[in-house]
Design an enzyme around this catalytic site. Structure first.
Site, PDB file in Angstrom:
ATOM      1  N   GLN A 133     -24.762 -47.267  11.162  1.00 18.86           N
ATOM      2  CA  GLN A 133     -23.853 -46.735  10.150  1.00 18.86           C
ATOM      3  C   GLN A 133     -23.928 -47.482   8.824  1.00 18.86           C
ATOM      4  O   GLN A 133     -23.491 -46.951   7.795  1.00 18.86           O
ATOM      5  CB  GLN A 133     -22.421 -46.751  10.686  1.00 18.86           C
ATOM      6  CG  GLN A 133     -22.228 -45.786  11.852  1.00 18.86           C
ATOM      7  CD  GLN A 133     -20.828 -45.825  12.413  1.00 18.86           C
ATOM      8  OE1 GLN A 133     -20.535 -46.631  13.297  1.00 18.86           O
ATOM      9  NE2 GLN A 133     -19.938 -44.976  11.943  1.00 18.86           N
ATOM     10  N   HIS A 193     -24.372 -49.555  20.104  1.00 22.25           N
ATOM     11  CA  HIS A 193     -23.307 -48.800  19.429  1.00 22.25           C
ATOM     12  C   HIS A 193     -23.861 -47.415  19.071  1.00 22.25           C
ATOM     13  O   HIS A 193     -24.324 -47.176  17.963  1.00 22.25           O
ATOM     14  CB  HIS A 193     -22.821 -49.549  18.187  1.00 22.25           C
ATOM     15  CG  HIS A 193     -21.523 -49.006  17.640  1.00 22.25           C
ATOM     16  ND1 HIS A 193     -20.431 -49.798  17.389  1.00 22.25           N
ATOM     17  CD2 HIS A 193     -21.138 -47.748  17.316  1.00 22.25           C
ATOM     18  CE1 HIS A 193     -19.431 -49.048  16.922  1.00 22.25           C
ATOM     19  NE2 HIS A 193     -19.855 -47.791  16.859  1.00 22.25           N
ATOM     20  N   ASN A 249     -20.573 -49.801  23.293  1.00 21.32           N
ATOM     21  CA  ASN A 249     -19.429 -49.322  22.517  1.00 21.32           C
ATOM     22  C   ASN A 249     -18.942 -47.975  23.031  1.00 21.32           C
ATOM     23  O   ASN A 249     -19.719 -47.036  23.181  1.00 21.32           O
ATOM     24  CB  ASN A 249     -19.837 -49.166  21.048  1.00 21.32           C
ATOM     25  CG  ASN A 249     -18.698 -48.651  20.196  1.00 21.32           C
ATOM     26  OD1 ASN A 249     -17.703 -49.366  19.992  1.00 21.32           O
ATOM     27  ND2 ASN A 249     -18.795 -47.423  19.725  1.00 21.32           N
ATOM     28  N   GLU A 250     -17.668 -47.897  23.273  1.00 20.20           N
ATOM     29  CA  GLU A 250     -17.020 -46.657  23.717  1.00 20.20           C
ATOM     30  C   GLU A 250     -17.775 -45.987  24.862  1.00 20.20           C
ATOM     31  O   GLU A 250     -18.326 -44.899  24.740  1.00 20.20           O
ATOM     32  CB  GLU A 250     -16.821 -45.693  22.542  1.00 20.20           C
ATOM     33  CG  GLU A 250     -15.868 -46.276  21.516  1.00 20.20           C
ATOM     34  CD  GLU A 250     -15.396 -45.306  20.455  1.00 20.20           C
ATOM     35  OE1 GLU A 250     -16.025 -44.263  20.294  1.00 20.20           O
ATOM     36  OE2 GLU A 250     -14.386 -45.609  19.802  1.00 20.20           O
TER      37      GLU A 250
HETATM   38  C1  GCO Z   1     -16.558 -45.393  17.357  1.00 18.62           C
HETATM   39  C2  GCO Z   1     -17.219 -45.556  16.435  1.00 18.62           C
HETATM   40  C3  GCO Z   1     -17.379 -45.612  15.016  1.00 18.62           C
HETATM   41  C4  GCO Z   1     -16.715 -44.532  14.219  1.00 18.62           C
HETATM   42  C5  GCO Z   1     -15.237 -44.726  14.143  1.00 18.62           C
HETATM   43  C6  GCO Z   1     -14.541 -43.780  13.197  1.00 18.62           C
HETATM   44  O1  GCO Z   1     -16.780 -46.432  18.031  1.00 18.62           O
HETATM   45  O2  GCO Z   1     -15.996 -44.348  17.546  1.00 18.62           O
HETATM   46  O3  GCO Z   1     -17.430 -46.914  16.767  1.00 18.62           O
HETATM   47  O4  GCO Z   1     -18.747 -45.548  14.998  1.00 18.62           O
HETATM   48  O5  GCO Z   1     -17.270 -44.569  12.971  1.00 18.62           O
HETATM   49  O6  GCO Z   1     -14.657 -44.554  15.377  1.00 18.62           O
HETATM   50  O7  GCO Z   1     -14.580 -42.481  13.636  1.00 18.62           O
END
Ligand code: GCO
Length: 434
Positions: free
Chosen positions: A18, A112, A156-157
């Protein structure tokens, strides 16, 4: 006035794809450039953080922050399967060393969202082989850089694929409904255009990755149950490799967590969502050192499911509810099932009115502080995001940053919210009320 302890980690987060720019070996770069792409615009130079990281971290430090969460880009480290690039390791070594020189604690994310293009051609996030590939990459990075990294978020997530599958299902239902209700002309145009676009896109996708488009599974593709399991196996494998290489590194994973609230009759939906968002993953997290919580808003559930926003709902530029108190609520929910340290690895809003962000930070951190007072072990908060950046499919129009960037010159313009965040530890919380 409420104050955080001096050891509390406070700062901001970014993700390589990003902000860095020219992530040419990644799957996202490919997906951004194919005919019929779903991306509003390609990431290109992004905000050139790859070259300007010193300036950016310095701004964070000048504001008074002590923590920076960023990701190492797998596609840079291993642009071709099995070939690791020493030169890129040196780049991230410099970033980490710069953090330490400035007394900034680095929190590193190993994955990520973006992956090497080759990984997707090999079956991506639905393939068993990814477990070993991800483990190898994490092992290599920690062997090279582990002594400089106190905290690692493996993935991540991790629950994102499931959340995306839900969004797609909802969209399909709406589309189906639309086509049942609207006139032939409207539907004819929209549906045909849509179908043609999808066909072009899928053909190009398959050609770009050299596989059947149905087998293209990037991290953000909707996941099957097996895909979900593979992600968690990747996490376990990464943790094992990291800990074997360097047991001092604190290892965790991050989840996207909504604050699910129930109106009378909505309790069963809340329970279901909480299970799917988080509780289901708990067995894989038992040997983790910390948990990364990412929260942006809430969802309200009534007897018929999610209650839509109305004209009185205060919205962010992303279209979801402005509700900073969601963070404290999520931390309270998580703490019922998790008694090790928690780091808020993301929380923030997209807005063009920076005062809104200042208020958001103050109210969200008030919630965090209350949680700490209640005995919940929250050890840090990294705001999303340090810089206005590439918001995936939505491109550069979304503005989550504490620092604005004029991408034509790559000039940085720190916003008021950056110094507000950085000074909170000394000044205390203002506790702006609604
Ligand atoms: C996420 C993301 C980010 C997004 C953010 C805003 O982890 O969802 O890490 O990449 O940019 O959530 O929408």
């Amino acid at each position: 006035m409420k104050k955080f302890k001096s050891e509390f980690m406070i700062g901001a987060a970014t993700a390589a794809h990003q902000v860095e720019g020219n992530n040419v070996h990644s799957d996202f770069w490919t997906m951004e450039h194919i005919p019929g792409t779903m991306y509003k615009e390609p990431s290109l130079d992004a905000v050139d953080h790859y070259n300007r990281y010193k300036e950016d971290i310095q701004l964070l430090v000048d504001a008074g922050c002590n923590t920076y969460r960023f990701s190492i880009e797998w596609a840079r480290i291993e642009p071709t399967k099995g070939e690791f690039d020493k030169h890129q390791i040196e780049h991230y070594r410099e970033v980490l060393e710069f953090c330490h020189q400035k007394n900034v604690t680095p929190i590193v994310t190993m994955h990520h969202f973006s992956s090497p293009k080759w990984l997707i051609s090999e079956g991506g996030w639905e393939s068993e082989t990814t477990i070993e590939y991800f483990g190898n990459y994490c092992k290599y990075v920690t062997e090279e850089l582990g002594d400089l990294i106190p905290y690692i978020c493996t993935i991540n997530e991790a629950n994102m694929g499931k959340q995306i599958a839900k969004i797609m299902k909802k969209m399909q239902a709406v589309q189906k409904n639309d086509s049942a209700n609207s006139t032939e002309v409207q539907v004819g145009l929209n549906m045909d255009d849509m179908k043609a676009k999808m066909q072009t896109y899928y053909r190009a996708l398959g050609e770009a990755f050299g596989i059947d488009p149905r087998n293209v599974h990037s991290f953000l593709s909707p996941k099957t149950q097996n895909g979900e399991r593979i992600i968690m196996k990747c996490h376990e494998k990464a943790r094992e490799e990291i800990k074997t290489t360097n047991p001092d590194i604190q290892v965790g994973i991050t989840f996207s967590l909504y604050d699910h609230q129930a109106l009378p009759g909505g309790e069963k939906f809340v329970e279901q969502e909480q299970y799917e968002d988080f509780l289901e993953y708990l067995p894989y997290l038992q040997n983790d050192d910390f948990l990364g919580v990412q929260n942006y808003s809430r969802k309200i559930h009534g007897p018929d499911g999610i209650v839509s926003n109305n004209e009185n709902t205060r919205l962010t530029k992303m279209g979801y509810e402005y509700y900073p108190e969601a963070l404290g609520n999520v931390l309270r929910f998580v703490s019922k099932h998790w008694n090790k340290p928690i780091i808020v690895t993301e929380n923030g809003i997209s807005t063009d009115q920076d005062e809104e962000r200042v208020e958001f930070i103050d109210r969200a951190l008030t919630g965090v502080h209350q949680c700490i007072e209640e005995g919940i072990d929250v050890i840090g908060y990294t705001h999303w995001s340090l810089l206005d950046n590439f918001e995936w499919q939505l491109g550069y129009a979304q503005t989550f940053g504490l620092i604005a960037v004029d991408r034509s010159t790559q000039t940085r313009y720190p916003k008021e919210s950056l110094s507000f965040l950085g000074s909170i530890k000394n000044r205390g919380l203002v506790q702006i009320q609604e």
